[in-house]
Design a protein around this motif. Sequence first.
Motif, PDB file in Angstrom:
ATOM      1  N   THR A 109       0.826  -1.206   0.000  1.00  0.00           N
ATOM      2  CA  THR A 109       0.000   0.000   0.000  1.00  0.00           C
ATOM      3  C   THR A 109       0.860   1.256   0.000  1.00  0.00           C
ATOM      4  OG1 THR A 109      -1.747  -1.166   1.203  1.00  0.00           O
ATOM      5  CG2 THR A 109      -1.828   1.237   1.224  1.00  0.00           C
ATOM      6  N   GLN A 110       1.928   1.249   0.818  1.00  0.00           N
ATOM      7  CA  GLN A 110       2.787   2.421   0.916  1.00  0.00           C
ATOM      8  C   GLN A 110       3.534   2.675  -0.395  1.00  0.00           C
ATOM      9  OE1 GLN A 110       3.361   4.620   3.957  1.00  0.00           O
ATOM     10  NE2 GLN A 110       3.689   5.664   2.025  1.00  0.00           N
ATOM     11  N   VAL A 111       4.022   1.612  -1.016  1.00  0.00           N
ATOM     12  CA  VAL A 111       4.709   1.759  -2.303  1.00  0.00           C
ATOM     13  C   VAL A 111       3.755   2.309  -3.358  1.00  0.00           C
ATOM     14  CG1 VAL A 111       5.778   0.488  -4.198  1.00  0.00           C
ATOM     15  CG2 VAL A 111       6.478   0.020  -1.849  1.00  0.00           C
ATOM     16  N   ALA A 112       2.526   1.783  -3.382  1.00  0.00           N
ATOM     17  CA  ALA A 112       1.535   2.264  -4.354  1.00  0.00           C
ATOM     18  C   ALA A 112       1.217   3.742  -4.131  1.00  0.00           C
ATOM     19  CB  ALA A 112       0.267   1.428  -4.252  1.00  0.00           C
ATOM     20  N   ALA A 133       1.975   6.910  -6.738  1.00  0.00           N
ATOM     21  CA  ALA A 133       0.935   7.848  -7.171  1.00  0.00           C
ATOM     22  C   ALA A 133       1.358   9.297  -6.904  1.00  0.00           C
ATOM     23  CB  ALA A 133      -0.375   7.535  -6.451  1.00  0.00           C
ATOM     24  N   ILE A 134       1.949   9.532  -5.734  1.00  0.00           N
ATOM     25  CA  ILE A 134       2.394  10.885  -5.383  1.00  0.00           C
ATOM     26  C   ILE A 134       3.557  11.317  -6.268  1.00  0.00           C
ATOM     27  CG2 ILE A 134       3.447  12.285  -3.552  1.00  0.00           C
ATOM     28  CD1 ILE A 134       1.846  10.582  -1.555  1.00  0.00           C
ATOM     29  N   MET A 135       4.446  10.357  -6.572  1.00  0.00           N
ATOM     30  CA  MET A 135       5.626  10.660  -7.370  1.00  0.00           C
ATOM     31  C   MET A 135       5.262  11.223  -8.749  1.00  0.00           C
ATOM     32  SD  MET A 135       9.020   8.265  -7.784  1.00  0.00           S
ATOM     33  CE  MET A 135       8.018   6.891  -7.305  1.00  0.00           C
ATOM     34  N   VAL A 136       4.155  10.747  -9.303  1.00  0.00           N
ATOM     35  CA  VAL A 136       3.728  11.209 -10.625  1.00  0.00           C
ATOM     36  C   VAL A 136       3.496  12.716 -10.630  1.00  0.00           C
ATOM     37  CG1 VAL A 136       1.846  11.070 -12.307  1.00  0.00           C
ATOM     38  CG2 VAL A 136       2.762   8.980 -11.296  1.00  0.00           C
ATOM     39  N   VAL A 137       2.976  13.256  -9.522  1.00  0.00           N
ATOM     40  CA  VAL A 137       2.655  14.687  -9.493  1.00  0.00           C
ATOM     41  C   VAL A 137       3.654  15.525  -8.698  1.00  0.00           C
ATOM     42  CG1 VAL A 137       0.196  14.275  -9.805  1.00  0.00           C
ATOM     43  CG2 VAL A 137       1.115  14.352  -7.499  1.00  0.00           C
ATOM     44  N   ALA A 138       4.425  14.889  -7.787  1.00  0.00           N
ATOM     45  CA  ALA A 138       5.265  15.677  -6.879  1.00  0.00           C
ATOM     46  C   ALA A 138       6.751  15.679  -7.233  1.00  0.00           C
ATOM     47  CB  ALA A 138       5.098  15.173  -5.446  1.00  0.00           C
ATOM     48  N   PHE A 139       7.226  14.674  -7.954  1.00  0.00           N
ATOM     49  CA  PHE A 139       8.659  14.564  -8.221  1.00  0.00           C
ATOM     50  C   PHE A 139       9.195  15.797  -8.955  1.00  0.00           C
ATOM     51  CE2 PHE A 139      12.086  13.223 -11.179  1.00  0.00           C
ATOM     52  CZ  PHE A 139      13.053  12.875 -10.247  1.00  0.00           C
TER      53      PHE A 139
END
Length: 352
Positions: free
Chosen positions: A146-149, A153-159
């Motif tokens: 769950t944490q990796v998923a 998801a956050i990485m797509v918008v925050a990286f």
Amino acid sequence: MSTFERYLTVWVGLCIVAGIALGHLFPPLFHAIGALEVAKVNLPVAVLIWLMIVPMLLKIDFAALAEVGRHWRGIGVTLLVNWAVKPFSMALLGWLFVGWLFRPYLPAGQIDSYIAGLIILAAAPCTAMVFVWSNLTKGEPHFTLTQVALNDAIMVVAFAPIVALLLGLSAITVPWDTLVLSVVLYIVIPVAVAQLLRRRLLAAGTPIRLERLLAKLQPLSLVSLLATLVLLFGFQGEQIIAQPAVIGLLAVPILIQVYFNSGLAYLLNRWSGEEHCVAGPSALIGASNFFELAVAAAISLFGFQSGAALATVVGVLIEVPVMLSVVWIVNRSKGWYERGAAVSRGISTEKA
């Protein structure tokens, strides 16, 4: 614990030495293996990572994923460390060590590029190897998945915004092919394969077949981990021998960042009363890096021969041995962790 597992740190050391030596002695061989990649994702390493993470993925029962909500404290801590602490602490450490303390000993024209590489490395939390570290700490597999998923998801918008902010750029080019391919290779496909295999093994109505397979896969998982070390250090054997001082200096802020962020996540979980089986993977996820994405981003922004690319490669080199040391600390400190007041109250409540 088997004799092989007990002396894992010895095998790790030997594999690092062997990788450097083989990479220096047989560079064409490792160049050829290193060239087997798609979107900066090395396919032989991807296969080895599959073998490493399958044992944990086989333990995941999708019906139990609904219960992950009770680990909201661990999820909150990991998200805090990954996105609000790690990139910014690395920027500070990069400025302190590379930009100031080590400046006289590094090539003057690459200082800013080195710092940029460190920031890029810290801005993307790990996707695949986290399953390995979690498995070695007997971590809660549903929490880990769950944490990796969530991080993906956050990485797509925050990286991109975080890297652009810390590097002072108006925008950066995200290597989407690397990001998407890594998620598919390391999450989607292995989870699907593991679930199909799990259902087939449990179809007979007994977990014995699954337990037997897990027992057989565990040694294979560790051997794959060691083979990955040989390859990673073999790929960079020439670089390590050519400029060991630079690599050693760049490793200092990365090491501090790993221990600081893993320690922070571990202590925050203990303070909040989270279970040890969640605190372990939370600490490891909070400290590890998505090195494929980092290397690809550094190369696309600054070039293959840049200091930024070298800094991300240093992260690749120390990822496995350093994270194994964090695994060792987490496992050895379990008794201390569970004596924490908030954790003890939680354990007592569950027993009641």
